[in-house]
Scaffold this motif. Sequence first.
Motif, PDB file in Angstrom:
ATOM      1  N   UNK A   3      56.464  19.225   8.739  1.00 45.46           N
ATOM      2  CA  UNK A   3      56.066  20.439   9.464  1.00 45.46           C
ATOM      3  C   UNK A   3      57.204  21.453   9.450  1.00 45.46           C
ATOM      4  N   UNK A   4      58.403  20.988   9.730  1.00 43.36           N
ATOM      5  CA  UNK A   4      59.550  21.908   9.739  1.00 43.36           C
ATOM      6  C   UNK A   4      59.774  22.518   8.359  1.00 43.36           C
ATOM      7  N   UNK A   5      59.576  21.738   7.311  1.00 38.82           N
ATOM      8  CA  UNK A   5      59.731  22.273   5.951  1.00 38.82           C
ATOM      9  C   UNK A   5      58.655  23.304   5.642  1.00 38.82           C
ATOM     10  N   UNK A   6      57.413  23.012   6.037  1.00 38.61           N
ATOM     11  CA  UNK A   6      56.313  23.929   5.758  1.00 38.61           C
ATOM     12  C   UNK A   6      56.443  25.228   6.540  1.00 38.61           C
ATOM     13  N   UNK A   7      57.233  25.228   7.579  1.00 37.69           N
ATOM     14  CA  UNK A   7      57.510  26.465   8.305  1.00 37.69           C
ATOM     15  C   UNK A   7      58.143  27.494   7.365  1.00 37.69           C
ATOM     16  N   UNK A   8      58.844  27.012   6.353  1.00 39.08           N
ATOM     17  CA  UNK A   8      59.524  27.897   5.400  1.00 39.08           C
ATOM     18  C   UNK A   8      58.598  28.442   4.331  1.00 39.08           C
ATOM     19  N   UNK A   9      57.409  27.831   4.182  1.00 41.63           N
ATOM     20  CA  UNK A   9      56.449  28.283   3.184  1.00 41.63           C
ATOM     21  C   UNK A   9      55.735  27.110   2.536  1.00 41.63           C
ATOM     22  N   UNK A  64      50.476  23.034   0.142  1.00 36.75           N
ATOM     23  CA  UNK A  64      50.236  22.821   1.559  1.00 36.75           C
ATOM     24  C   UNK A  64      51.019  23.833   2.387  1.00 36.75           C
ATOM     25  N   UNK A  65      50.415  24.221   3.497  1.00 38.93           N
ATOM     26  CA  UNK A  65      51.051  25.149   4.431  1.00 38.93           C
ATOM     27  C   UNK A  65      50.603  24.802   5.841  1.00 38.93           C
ATOM     28  N   UNK A  66      51.270  25.382   6.809  1.00 39.55           N
ATOM     29  CA  UNK A  66      50.866  25.178   8.202  1.00 39.55           C
ATOM     30  C   UNK A  66      49.532  25.877   8.433  1.00 39.55           C
ATOM     31  N   UNK A  67      48.597  25.173   9.012  1.00 40.75           N
ATOM     32  CA  UNK A  67      47.290  25.754   9.315  1.00 40.75           C
ATOM     33  C   UNK A  67      47.343  26.526  10.624  1.00 40.75           C
ATOM     34  N   UNK A  68      48.260  26.129  11.494  1.00 41.84           N
ATOM     35  CA  UNK A  68      48.369  26.732  12.818  1.00 41.84           C
ATOM     36  C   UNK A  68      49.813  27.146  13.054  1.00 41.84           C
ATOM     37  N   UNK A  69      50.173  28.388  12.790  1.00 45.01           N
ATOM     38  CA  UNK A  69      51.560  28.831  13.012  1.00 45.01           C
ATOM     39  C   UNK A  69      52.025  28.637  14.463  1.00 45.01           C
ATOM     40  N   UNK A  70      51.079  28.559  15.393  1.00 41.12           N
ATOM     41  CA  UNK A  70      51.430  28.328  16.805  1.00 41.12           C
ATOM     42  C   UNK A  70      52.172  27.012  16.986  1.00 41.12           C
ATOM     43  N   UNK A  71      52.019  26.122  16.036  1.00 40.60           N
ATOM     44  CA  UNK A  71      52.716  24.841  16.101  1.00 40.60           C
ATOM     45  C   UNK A  71      54.222  25.047  16.185  1.00 40.60           C
ATOM     46  N   UNK A  82      46.518  20.485  11.276  1.00 36.23           N
ATOM     47  CA  UNK A  82      47.809  21.140  11.437  1.00 36.23           C
ATOM     48  C   UNK A  82      48.336  21.682  10.113  1.00 36.23           C
ATOM     49  N   UNK A  83      47.841  21.108   9.015  1.00 36.44           N
ATOM     50  CA  UNK A  83      48.247  21.500   7.666  1.00 36.44           C
ATOM     51  C   UNK A  83      46.985  21.733   6.858  1.00 36.44           C
ATOM     52  N   UNK A  84      47.041  22.703   5.952  1.00 32.91           N
ATOM     53  CA  UNK A  84      45.911  22.953   5.063  1.00 32.91           C
ATOM     54  C   UNK A  84      46.412  23.042   3.631  1.00 32.91           C
ATOM     55  N   UNK A 118      55.250  25.741  19.683  1.00 26.86           N
ATOM     56  CA  UNK A 118      55.296  24.497  20.453  1.00 26.86           C
ATOM     57  C   UNK A 118      56.610  23.758  20.196  1.00 26.86           C
ATOM     58  N   UNK A 119      57.001  23.656  18.933  1.00 23.26           N
ATOM     59  CA  UNK A 119      58.233  22.942  18.605  1.00 23.26           C
ATOM     60  C   UNK A 119      59.462  23.676  19.144  1.00 23.26           C
ATOM     61  N   UNK A 120      59.437  25.001  19.109  1.00 22.03           N
ATOM     62  CA  UNK A 120      60.550  25.769  19.680  1.00 22.03           C
ATOM     63  C   UNK A 120      60.623  25.574  21.191  1.00 22.03           C
ATOM     64  N   UNK A 121      59.468  25.524  21.852  1.00 24.47           N
ATOM     65  CA  UNK A 121      59.445  25.268  23.301  1.00 24.47           C
ATOM     66  C   UNK A 121      59.971  23.871  23.603  1.00 24.47           C
TER      67      UNK A 121
END
Length: 115
Positions: free
Chosen positions: A28-34, A76-83, A64-66, A86-89
């Motif tokens: 998930x953290x990697x997919x945050x980059x693209x 593959x990429x994050x399906x929900x950027x809001x994730x 969570x991923x699509x 959540x991780x930052x919180x």
Amino acid sequence: MPIVEARGDLAAVSLFHSLADPTRLRIVRRLRLGEARVSDLVAELGLAQSTISEHVACLRDCALVEGRTQGRQVFYSLAQPELMDLLESAETLLHATGYQVDLCGTYGSDARATE
């Protein structure tokens, strides 16, 4: 407890469980980059293709991923950027508590080491 609340609680448990695995969290953290292909994740995370594929499938099943097919490849990429919010919180909360949860006898690093 109203049924809607109970369902929401169970769904939250499922969400946090889906992120509880260190490999899934790294993906998930990697997919945050693209976008990334499984082969990219294998190279970057240094894990077996079967391991990455299994965890990507889990994240995909949890919505969570699509994947985006291009020819014979799937990106593959994050399906929900809001994730990421959540991780930052979660990181903010961990910092505020001094990472005390890591000392928890049930879920902390000592408990994981005995698994």
